[in-house]
Design a protein around this motif. Structure first.
Motif: not given
Ligand SMILES: Nc1ncnc2c1ncn2[C@@H]1O[C@H](COP(=O)(O)OP(=O)(O)OP(=O)(O)O)[C@@H](O)[C@H]1O
Ligand SMILES: [Mg+2]
Lengths: 229, 315
Positions: B60-62, B73-74, B158-161
């Protein structure tokens, strides 16, 4: 040597028992005729001695052992002490006379040396010294029965059981077989012979046990076949 | 015990029922080959899982500043501490996740640099104005799943965060491979099962015929006091011979499969997967669970023979 204590044998299904409360005692070295009409239970009695059958009630003793309670794995050992002869000879058709007799030794693990010694001796005893290489179908009925007797006797059993051994033979041939059984009896072997043949029983006088509908109706130390026949 | 007689009987027995024995051997041979291939495929799946286990993890890349994913998300740029906490909680609360590990920007960069150096592709990391810098390298979570089959919950969560840039899920490619393996494995086992059942029926028929052909001998053996084992021995040996030949043929086919199929073909063409080796082949022969063909073959012929001869040869 053989003792029946109140032996009853009932086959599956309805009807009276094949043997009904039979008590009898046969000593070592005896020669006994088992007589009676067809269906009276003679073969059943013999098969009880072999432990091919177990009694429904009562006890069967053979050679000091109560065989109706014997464990299955001990039965082969019991049968090695009993030789058996039938009306229909039951030779193996694809084996020679010698091989037929040797078979009874091979399958209980006798050594080749012992077989090589005892089989010819036994064939000589039954009068087939020169016919060892014949096939059973090259022999007369009487000769075939001699082979069967040799096979039954080759392991020198304590008991010889014969179920109508002369049933398929003419009187003269039968007399020869009876002499042979007499000789075997002379060696100390207990002989029990079921028969219909009153000529034989009257001629070669021995102990007679008569069965009728599964019951012992006569037991004479030196009897005849009986008047009713 | 005089074995000469037993072997003579064995020879005549094999000859007498030659066509029956051949049928047993062929059925046994094909079914055991299938069973063995099923075992090899199962081993292959295990081998692949063992070695690709790390790659079965989800990365999971931030988000970074000016994230290349351009994910909504970014929108707020570099992941914030709040966002990261939220992500961490989501991972920790998921019942699909066995464990997880945080990988900092520096750790990720170092790892990638090292790998690049090994592959001689470090140019992007070097020079006065490198493309790849620690700043641009994303921090990440390595999420280890409890089972590789279940990850939909955590991925969609996680996809939506906010703060999550990309989720790298290598299960998809590998999952297909494992799917094919599963189909192959059960396919060959089901086929083997049917054929083994056929072999079982043939064995019982063979014994029935052999007992019939030898009924005179058996009757006399019983009468003169031959032991049950002695009477049954020719039957058992016949069954054993059929089993040995069937097993040997199947072992040969499996060895050929391993050598020409796996070593000479598959492992050359498909290099990203580790492949079964001769140790796995040995397992397919003599493994206990699932039973190898060296155990399966004789068991399938000897056990029914023992049971049936007890019936036919009973004293
Ligand atoms: N296997 C069997 N199953 C059922 N009944 C049987 C069986 N064997 C014998 N019987 C019955 O038991 C009785 C006694 O039979 P057994 O064979 O002992 O007579 P037997 O005296 O030997 O006769 P035979 O002189 O005809 O040989 C007969 O009524 C017979 O029908
Ligand atoms: Mg009778």
């Amino acid at each position: 040597m053989i003792r029946f204590e109140k032996v009853t044998k009932r086959y599956p299904g309805p009807g009276r028992p094949a043997l009904d409360q039979v008590t009898l005692d046969i000593d070592k070295g005896e020669f006994v005729y088992l007589v009676g009409t067809s269906g009276s239970g003679k073969s059943t009695a013999l098969r009880l001695v072999l432990r091919e059958l177990r009694p429904t009630t009562g006890r069967v003793h053979v050679a000091g052992k109560e065989i109706n309670r014997m464990a299955g794995w001990k039965v082969p050992r019991l049968r090695r002490q009993i030789g058996t002869v039938f009306q229909d000879f039951r030779l193996l058709p694809n084996k020679t006379v010698t091989e037929n007799v040797a078979f009874a030794q091979q399958v209980i693990g006798k050594s080749r040396r012992e077989i090589g010694k005892v089989v010819p001796e036994t064939l000589e005893l039954v009068g087939l010294k020169d016919k060892g290489d014949r096939m059973p179908d090259e022999l007369s009925g009487g000769e075939q029965q001699r082979v069967a007797i040799a096979r039954a006797f080759v392991n020198r059993p304590m008991i010889l059981i014969a179920d109508e051994p002369t049933g398929n033979l003419d009187p003269a041939t039968s007399a020869g077989i009876m002499n042979l059984l007499g000789d075997i009896n002379q060696t100390g072997t207990t002989v029990v012979m079921a028969t219909h043949d009153h000529g034989i029983v009257d001629q070669f006088t021995k102990r007679v046990i008569e069965l009728d509908h599964g019951k012992v109706v006569r037991d004479e130390a030196s009897g005849s076949y009986g008047f009713q026949h | 015990m005089q074995l000469r007689y037993v072997f003579t009987e064995l020879r005549t027995g094999l000859r007498r029922n030659l066509s029956m024995h051949l049928a047993v051997i062929l059925t046994l041979f094909v079914s055991l080959s299938l069973a063995g291939i099923g075992i090899l495929v199962q081993r292959e799946a295990t081998v692949a899982r063992d070695s690709l286990g790390d790659e079965l993890k989800i990365l999971v890349n931030l988000c970074t500043d000016d994230d290349p994913s351009h994910s909504p998300n970014c929108a707020s740029g570099e992941v914030t501490a709040d966002q990261q906490q939220r992500i961490e909680k989501e991972i920790a609360d998921s019942d699909e996740v066995a464990s997880s590990a945080f990988q900092s920007k520096q750790e990720g960069y170092d790892r990638a640099y090292e790998q690049a150096q090994r592959n001689n592709t470090q140019a992007a990391f070097e020079g006065p104005d490198p493309v790849v810098t620690v700043e641009r390298w994303p921090a990440a979570y390595w999420v280890t799943l409890k089972t590789p089959e279940r990850a939909d919950g955590i991925i969609s969560a996680l996809e939506g965060l906010d703060g999550v840039s990309v989720i790298k899920d290598q299960r998809k490619a590998l999952g297909q491979i494992f799917g094919i393996m599963t189909v192959l494995k059960y396919g060959s086992w089901i086929g083997a099962g049917f054929l083994l059942f056929a072999a079982l029926l043939q064995v019982t028929n063979t014994i029935r015929l052999a007992a019939l052909a030898r009924r005179r001998e058996i009757a006399i053996m019983r009468l003169v006091g031959a032991s049950t084992l002695y009477i049954a021995l020719p039957f058992l040996l016949e069954a054993l011979v059929a089993a040995v030949v069937g097993v040997a043929l199947a072992a040969g086919v499996l060895a050929a499969f391993q050598y020409w199929g796996v070593e000479k073909a598959l492992s050359d063409h498909v290099q990203f997967l580790p492949w079964v080796d001769w140790g796995d082949y040995t397992q397919a022969l003599i493994g206990l669970f699932p039973p190898g063909i060296v155990i399966l073959g004789p068991a399938l012929t000897l056990i029914p023979t023992l049971l049936l001869t007890r019936k036919y040869v009973k004293v």
